[in-house]
Design an enzyme around this catalytic site. Sequence first.
Site, PDB file in Angstrom:
ATOM      1  N   SER A 101       0.860  -1.178   0.000  1.00  0.00           N
ATOM      2  CA  SER A 101       0.000   0.000   0.000  1.00  0.00           C
ATOM      3  C   SER A 101       0.899   1.232   0.000  1.00  0.00           C
ATOM      4  CB  SER A 101      -0.909  -0.055   1.227  1.00  0.00           C
ATOM      5  OG  SER A 101      -1.673   1.130   1.333  1.00  0.00           O
TER       6      SER A 101
ATOM      7  N   LYS B 183      -4.443   2.441  -3.653  1.00  0.00           N
ATOM      8  CA  LYS B 183      -3.789   1.751  -2.531  1.00  0.00           C
ATOM      9  C   LYS B 183      -4.771   1.509  -1.379  1.00  0.00           C
ATOM     10  CE  LYS B 183       0.449   1.227  -4.108  1.00  0.00           C
ATOM     11  NZ  LYS B 183       0.922  -0.101  -4.532  1.00  0.00           N
TER      12      LYS B 183
END
Length: 237
Positions: A125, A143
């Site tokens: 992420s 993300k």
Amino acid sequence: MIFGATGGVGEALARHIHAAGKNLVITGRDEAALTSLANETGARQIAGDVTREDDLQRIVNEASGDDGVAGLAFCVGSIDLKPLRRTKAQDFADAFHLNAVSAALAVQHAAPALKKAKGSVVLFSSIAVEQGFTNHAIVSAAKGAVEGLGRALAADLAPDVRVNIVAPSLMDTKMAAPITQSEAMAQGIAKLHPIPRLGSPVDAASLAAFLLSDQSGWMTGQVLRVDGGRSHLRTKG
Ligand SMILES: NC(=O)c1ccc[n+]([C@@H]2O[C@H](COP(=O)([O-])OP(=O)(O)OC[C@H]3O[C@@H](n4cnc5c(N)ncnc54)[C@H](OP(=O)(O)O)[C@@H]3O)[C@@H](O)[C@H]2O)c1
């Protein structure tokens, strides 16, 4: 098995896993870069584009040995920064496809082999999910999807397969080059971190290696932030 092994984090992770004496499969689109890393690490290389599902399926099939897949790190990603007024629907769709859909399908195709080996998955992420930044709408949305995806996959695949997510701040890799190539900008951003430097690929790769290993055997569905403290601390002002 490392997707995006020719990138900053993927390459650092490949070296870490090689040093630990594990068998390694590396993937990416750049055959020459893969060959160079394979020569250094003894890894098996399989080239392909993760946005093509036939490539993903082929990569996973070729990489899955009789013993299954003990670890899968999806180190592919993008950072498309622009003012909100200039973003297009296609920008969001492209980022979502590369970061979230491709990660989901990689894990889906590898799931039987991962289950066989009681494996571990690491997704990537970004700090831009926990904290809002200007010009980050595209990457933050993509993300954010990866964090939700990672938790859902962790539930889907428990107890056989663990899934965790690494969320870095800005690291000195080719992805960040458009930002870090200005020395002044790189130093300015470094100072915004309570630990005042940019991340190195090794910072994220070390955490990923830990999450892939049995040492993290009771961790799943977690987002771990390797960000010099930037997402949660304010040490000035
Ligand atoms: N660097 C940062 O500041 C930063 C910050 C937050 C999060 N992240 C995340 O951390 C992870 C690792 O980032 P990084 O800095 O190591 O990135 P990087 O150096 O740009 O590497 C990205 C890797 O992904 C591969 N890739 C890109 N598109 C692909 C495609 N369609 N098919 C197959 N491979 C593809 C690239 O290979 P080829 O282009 O050679 O094919 C390369 O190996 C990414 O998920 C990134 O989003 C990075």
